[in-house]
Design a protein around this motif. Structure first.
Motif, PDB file in Angstrom:
ATOM      1  N   TYR A 193     -14.616 -30.399  62.190  1.00  0.00           N
ATOM      2  CA  TYR A 193     -15.759 -29.630  61.700  1.00  0.00           C
ATOM      3  C   TYR A 193     -16.077 -28.459  62.639  1.00  0.00           C
ATOM      4  O   TYR A 193     -16.309 -27.330  62.196  1.00  0.00           O
ATOM      5  CB  TYR A 193     -16.972 -30.552  61.557  1.00  0.00           C
ATOM      6  N   LEU A 194     -16.057 -28.739  63.942  1.00  0.00           N
ATOM      7  CA  LEU A 194     -16.345 -27.685  64.919  1.00  0.00           C
ATOM      8  C   LEU A 194     -15.258 -26.609  64.930  1.00  0.00           C
ATOM      9  O   LEU A 194     -15.547 -25.437  65.163  1.00  0.00           O
ATOM     10  CB  LEU A 194     -16.495 -28.284  66.319  1.00  0.00           C
ATOM     11  N   LEU A 195     -14.001 -27.017  64.690  1.00  0.00           N
ATOM     12  CA  LEU A 195     -12.931 -26.021  64.617  1.00  0.00           C
ATOM     13  C   LEU A 195     -13.215 -25.034  63.485  1.00  0.00           C
ATOM     14  O   LEU A 195     -12.999 -23.829  63.621  1.00  0.00           O
ATOM     15  CB  LEU A 195     -11.581 -26.693  64.357  1.00  0.00           C
ATOM     16  N   ARG A 196     -13.678 -25.546  62.351  1.00  0.00           N
ATOM     17  CA  ARG A 196     -13.967 -24.654  61.217  1.00  0.00           C
ATOM     18  C   ARG A 196     -15.054 -23.652  61.603  1.00  0.00           C
ATOM     19  O   ARG A 196     -14.945 -22.460  61.338  1.00  0.00           O
ATOM     20  CB  ARG A 196     -14.411 -25.486  60.012  1.00  0.00           C
TER      21      ARG A 196
ATOM     22  N   ASN B  15     -10.217 -21.419  59.889  1.00  0.00           N
ATOM     23  CA  ASN B  15     -11.168 -20.438  59.356  1.00  0.00           C
ATOM     24  C   ASN B  15     -10.949 -20.227  57.862  1.00  0.00           C
ATOM     25  O   ASN B  15      -9.837 -20.414  57.358  1.00  0.00           O
ATOM     26  CB  ASN B  15     -10.991 -19.097  60.079  1.00  0.00           C
ATOM     27  N   ALA B  16     -12.008 -19.806  57.188  1.00  0.00           N
ATOM     28  CA  ALA B  16     -11.895 -19.443  55.773  1.00  0.00           C
ATOM     29  C   ALA B  16     -11.065 -18.167  55.655  1.00  0.00           C
ATOM     30  O   ALA B  16     -11.103 -17.300  56.538  1.00  0.00           O
ATOM     31  CB  ALA B  16     -13.283 -19.238  55.172  1.00  0.00           C
ATOM     32  N   LEU B  17     -10.318 -18.050  54.549  1.00  0.00           N
ATOM     33  CA  LEU B  17      -9.418 -16.903  54.360  1.00  0.00           C
ATOM     34  C   LEU B  17     -10.170 -15.572  54.382  1.00  0.00           C
ATOM     35  O   LEU B  17      -9.662 -14.562  54.872  1.00  0.00           O
ATOM     36  CB  LEU B  17      -8.672 -17.033  53.020  1.00  0.00           C
ATOM     37  N   LEU B  18     -11.393 -15.583  53.848  1.00  0.00           N
ATOM     38  CA  LEU B  18     -12.193 -14.349  53.795  1.00  0.00           C
ATOM     39  C   LEU B  18     -12.220 -13.633  55.139  1.00  0.00           C
ATOM     40  O   LEU B  18     -12.196 -12.399  55.209  1.00  0.00           O
ATOM     41  CB  LEU B  18     -13.640 -14.711  53.382  1.00  0.00           C
ATOM     42  N   LEU B  19     -12.255 -14.421  56.228  1.00  0.00           N
ATOM     43  CA  LEU B  19     -12.524 -13.848  57.539  1.00  0.00           C
ATOM     44  C   LEU B  19     -11.287 -13.269  58.210  1.00  0.00           C
ATOM     45  O   LEU B  19     -11.398 -12.511  59.166  1.00  0.00           O
ATOM     46  CB  LEU B  19     -13.182 -14.911  58.421  1.00  0.00           C
ATOM     47  N   GLU B  20     -10.095 -13.632  57.720  1.00  0.00           N
ATOM     48  CA  GLU B  20      -8.872 -13.140  58.357  1.00  0.00           C
ATOM     49  C   GLU B  20      -8.307 -11.911  57.646  1.00  0.00           C
ATOM     50  O   GLU B  20      -7.388 -11.267  58.151  1.00  0.00           O
ATOM     51  CB  GLU B  20      -7.809 -14.245  58.385  1.00  0.00           C
ATOM     52  N   LEU B  21      -8.848 -11.575  56.479  1.00  0.00           N
ATOM     53  CA  LEU B  21      -8.343 -10.412  55.743  1.00  0.00           C
ATOM     54  C   LEU B  21      -8.496  -9.167  56.609  1.00  0.00           C
ATOM     55  O   LEU B  21      -9.428  -9.072  57.406  1.00  0.00           O
ATOM     56  CB  LEU B  21      -9.120 -10.237  54.435  1.00  0.00           C
ATOM     57  N   PRO B  22      -7.591  -8.202  56.448  1.00  0.00           N
ATOM     58  CA  PRO B  22      -7.675  -6.976  57.266  1.00  0.00           C
ATOM     59  C   PRO B  22      -9.053  -6.318  57.137  1.00  0.00           C
ATOM     60  O   PRO B  22      -9.741  -6.500  56.126  1.00  0.00           O
ATOM     61  CB  PRO B  22      -6.587  -6.082  56.667  1.00  0.00           C
TER      62      PRO B  22
ATOM     63  N   ALA C 103      -1.080 -20.309  63.833  1.00  0.00           N
ATOM     64  CA  ALA C 103      -1.848 -20.020  62.618  1.00  0.00           C
ATOM     65  C   ALA C 103      -2.126 -21.278  61.784  1.00  0.00           C
ATOM     66  O   ALA C 103      -3.231 -21.464  61.279  1.00  0.00           O
ATOM     67  CB  ALA C 103      -1.115 -18.981  61.771  1.00  0.00           C
ATOM     68  N   VAL C 104      -1.144 -22.165  61.645  1.00  0.00           N
ATOM     69  CA  VAL C 104      -1.350 -23.353  60.792  1.00  0.00           C
ATOM     70  C   VAL C 104      -2.403 -24.291  61.358  1.00  0.00           C
ATOM     71  O   VAL C 104      -2.908 -25.162  60.656  1.00  0.00           O
ATOM     72  CB  VAL C 104      -0.038 -24.147  60.585  1.00  0.00           C
ATOM     73  N   GLU C 105      -2.735 -24.125  62.638  1.00  0.00           N
ATOM     74  CA  GLU C 105      -3.741 -24.998  63.252  1.00  0.00           C
ATOM     75  C   GLU C 105      -5.145 -24.383  63.168  1.00  0.00           C
ATOM     76  O   GLU C 105      -6.109 -25.013  63.590  1.00  0.00           O
ATOM     77  CB  GLU C 105      -3.390 -25.257  64.715  1.00  0.00           C
TER      78      GLU C 105
ATOM     79  N   ARG D  55      -9.158 -23.863  55.341  1.00  0.00           N
ATOM     80  CA  ARG D  55      -9.723 -25.047  56.015  1.00  0.00           C
ATOM     81  C   ARG D  55      -8.668 -26.102  56.321  1.00  0.00           C
ATOM     82  O   ARG D  55      -8.896 -27.011  57.108  1.00  0.00           O
ATOM     83  CB  ARG D  55     -10.821 -25.674  55.148  1.00  0.00           C
ATOM     84  N   THR D  56      -7.510 -25.999  55.637  1.00  0.00           N
ATOM     85  CA  THR D  56      -6.441 -26.966  55.917  1.00  0.00           C
ATOM     86  C   THR D  56      -5.221 -26.278  56.520  1.00  0.00           C
ATOM     87  O   THR D  56      -4.129 -26.838  56.544  1.00  0.00           O
ATOM     88  CB  THR D  56      -6.038 -27.723  54.636  1.00  0.00           C
ATOM     89  N   GLY D  57      -5.404 -25.039  56.989  1.00  0.00           N
ATOM     90  CA  GLY D  57      -4.326 -24.387  57.724  1.00  0.00           C
ATOM     91  C   GLY D  57      -3.351 -23.594  56.872  1.00  0.00           C
ATOM     92  O   GLY D  57      -2.346 -23.114  57.375  1.00  0.00           O
ATOM     93  N   ARG D  58      -3.622 -23.452  55.574  1.00  0.00           N
ATOM     94  CA  ARG D  58      -2.755 -22.610  54.736  1.00  0.00           C
ATOM     95  C   ARG D  58      -3.369 -21.216  54.674  1.00  0.00           C
ATOM     96  O   ARG D  58      -4.350 -20.991  53.964  1.00  0.00           O
ATOM     97  CB  ARG D  58      -2.602 -23.230  53.336  1.00  0.00           C
ATOM     98  N   HIS D  59      -2.809 -20.314  55.440  1.00  0.00           N
ATOM     99  CA  HIS D  59      -3.432 -19.002  55.620  1.00  0.00           C
ATOM    100  C   HIS D  59      -2.657 -17.890  54.938  1.00  0.00           C
ATOM    101  O   HIS D  59      -1.520 -18.082  54.505  1.00  0.00           O
ATOM    102  CB  HIS D  59      -3.560 -18.703  57.117  1.00  0.00           C
ATOM    103  N   THR D  60      -3.272 -16.714  54.880  1.00  0.00           N
ATOM    104  CA  THR D  60      -2.578 -15.528  54.389  1.00  0.00           C
ATOM    105  C   THR D  60      -1.643 -15.029  55.495  1.00  0.00           C
ATOM    106  O   THR D  60      -1.733 -15.464  56.649  1.00  0.00           O
ATOM    107  CB  THR D  60      -3.572 -14.397  54.058  1.00  0.00           C
ATOM    108  N   GLU D  61      -0.777 -14.106  55.133  1.00  0.00           N
ATOM    109  CA  GLU D  61       0.144 -13.537  56.120  1.00  0.00           C
ATOM    110  C   GLU D  61      -0.607 -12.802  57.233  1.00  0.00           C
ATOM    111  O   GLU D  61      -0.073 -12.565  58.304  1.00  0.00           O
ATOM    112  CB  GLU D  61       1.070 -12.531  55.425  1.00  0.00           C
ATOM    113  N   HIS D  62      -1.867 -12.431  56.945  1.00  0.00           N
ATOM    114  CA  HIS D  62      -2.596 -11.579  57.891  1.00  0.00           C
ATOM    115  C   HIS D  62      -2.977 -12.313  59.177  1.00  0.00           C
ATOM    116  O   HIS D  62      -3.111 -11.695  60.224  1.00  0.00           O
ATOM    117  CB  HIS D  62      -3.857 -11.019  57.233  1.00  0.00           C
ATOM    118  N   LEU D  63      -3.189 -13.634  59.081  1.00  0.00           N
ATOM    119  CA  LEU D  63      -3.672 -14.350  60.272  1.00  0.00           C
ATOM    120  C   LEU D  63      -2.643 -14.317  61.395  1.00  0.00           C
ATOM    121  O   LEU D  63      -3.000 -14.155  62.565  1.00  0.00           O
ATOM    122  CB  LEU D  63      -4.044 -15.797  59.932  1.00  0.00           C
ATOM    123  N   GLY D  64      -1.363 -14.467  61.054  1.00  0.00           N
ATOM    124  CA  GLY D  64      -0.325 -14.460  62.091  1.00  0.00           C
ATOM    125  C   GLY D  64      -0.329 -13.166  62.895  1.00  0.00           C
ATOM    126  O   GLY D  64      -0.229 -13.179  64.121  1.00  0.00           O
ATOM    127  N   HIS D  65      -0.476 -12.054  62.187  1.00  0.00           N
ATOM    128  CA  HIS D  65      -0.500 -10.761  62.879  1.00  0.00           C
ATOM    129  C   HIS D  65      -1.738 -10.646  63.766  1.00  0.00           C
ATOM    130  O   HIS D  65      -1.670 -10.147  64.890  1.00  0.00           O
ATOM    131  CB  HIS D  65      -0.482  -9.617  61.857  1.00  0.00           C
TER     132      HIS D  65
END
Lengths: 112, 249
Positions: free
Chosen positions: B7-10, B80-87, B75-77, B222-232
């Motif tokens: 929960y705290l990680l999120r 965060n919500a996807l909204l926040l990693e978008l460019p 990135a898989v660990e 929330r389960t570590g499936r992110h967009t390509e943007h987070l890795g960058h």
């Protein structure tokens, strides 16, 4: 349609007539330090309205705990003396020490 | 499953990722005053993330501190919500996202002030004040962009259209959220949606912006499936800490 297009053209043209027109209005910022001292001039910010000016003033001049209250006022609302006023405004005070209340004995018990 | 840790990680990851995105504006914002404002907000978020990830590391008990969690996970660990990693996009995208997140985060922090965990409640109490300002700042800008020129309206509307499908994830509750809420440690995010929707819809309506008809909400962060943007993003955010392990400055 033609009228609308003309209107927007005119407005856009006005907006970039001179470099200074592209700047947002200037506001003077006064910050009151903690402890009840009066507001002091801190600097100025650009902003399109009073709310933005207040927020910008907070972000630029009061983000490290400098103040407990902020005033912002449009710079054009301030009337200032000019360097030419220096003589007539301030020199006459220089040779009149009796204008300073320093010839009174301070009663005992009063802290200075 | 260690629900409080997850929960705290999120919470922490939402803030450090958005904080990093905002920091990308440093030196590039439209005007100097806004440059400083965005950097301030970024610092608020990174400061909160530091406390939250520090607490997460303590609760995990594996010897990882806040820095290890921020800089040494892949990135898989991240949670965060996807909204926040978008460019960061243009200024309208940044501001509309900031409104969406700040309203959510304020409601969340207000609820977390009543957490059974004293440290989390304390972090939340500090965060409430910061988020109140973030909401005020971003809402004010959304109104200005929506009510500004045709260009600013178009850009603000495009930002709402592009980002809306990422808002649903903020309110998805899974076992982690439910367990954290049941124990009094956290808050179930689904309970925040009505209040969020009311505030955001009110601001958008006053700005003359419309909410798109979206049939599917993006999810996965929330389960570590992110967009390509987070890795960058992580590549840039973590390079120093990973190149110089244990360095301090």
């Amino acid at each position: 349609m033609t009228t609308m297009a003309n209107d927007s053209t005119t407005r856009d043209a006005d907006a970039v007539t001179t470099p200074s027109d592209t700047q947002w209005p200037l506001w003077e910022v006064f910050v009151q330090p903690p402890g009840g001292a009066p507001h002091e001039h801190a600097g100025s910010v650009h902003a399109v309205d009073a709310e933005s000016a207040l927020q910008n003033a907070r972000d630029v001049y009061a983000r490290r705990g400098e103040g407990v209250s902020i005033w912002v006022v449009r710079s054009i609302a301030i009337t200032a003396s000019t360097p030419d006023d220096m003589g007539p405004f301030f020199d006459p005070g220089n040779d009149k020490p009796y204008r300073h209340p320093q010839f009174y004995k301070v009663p005992r018990g009063i802290r200075m | 499953m260690n629900a409080p840790f997850e929960y705290l990680l999120r919470l922490g990851d939402d803030r450090i990722i958005l904080g990093h995105r905002l920091s990308e504006w440093c030196g590039h914002a439209p005007i100097l005053e806004e440059d400083i404002a965005l950097a301030n907000i970024a610092l608020d978020l990174i400061g909160q993330a530091s406390l939250l990830l520090g607490l997460a590391g303590k609760i995990e008990g594996q010897g990882r501190d806040g820095d290890a969690l921020a800089y040494l996970r892949d990135a898989v660990e991240f949670r965060n919500a996807l909204l926040l990693e978008l460019p960061k996009g243009d200024f309208a995208v940044t501001i509309v996202r900031q409104l969406f997140f700040s309203v959510f985060a304020l409601l969340q922090a207000e609820a977390l002030e009543r957490s059974s965990d004293q440290e989390l409640a304390g972090i939340a109490a500090k965060a409430v004040k910061e988020f109140r300002y973030h909401v005020r700042h971003s809402a004010d800008w959304v109104l200005k962009l929506g009510g500004g020129t045709t260009e600013s309206q178009n850009r603000a509307q495009r930002a709402v259209d592009d980002l809306w499908r990422y808002t649903g994830e903020l309110f998805l509750a899974d076992d982690v959220d439910r367990a954290a809420a049941a124990s009094g440690f956290g808050v179930d995010p689904s309970t925040l949606e009505n209040a969020w929707s009311e505030t955001v819809r009110d601001v958008l309506a006053r700005a003359g912006l419309t909410i798109p008809d979206v049939s599917y909400m993006q999810r996965g962060g929330r389960t570590g499936r992110h967009t390509e943007h987070l890795g960058h993003l992580l590549g840039e955010m973590q390079i120093l800490a990973r190149s110089h392990p244990g360095a301090s400055w």
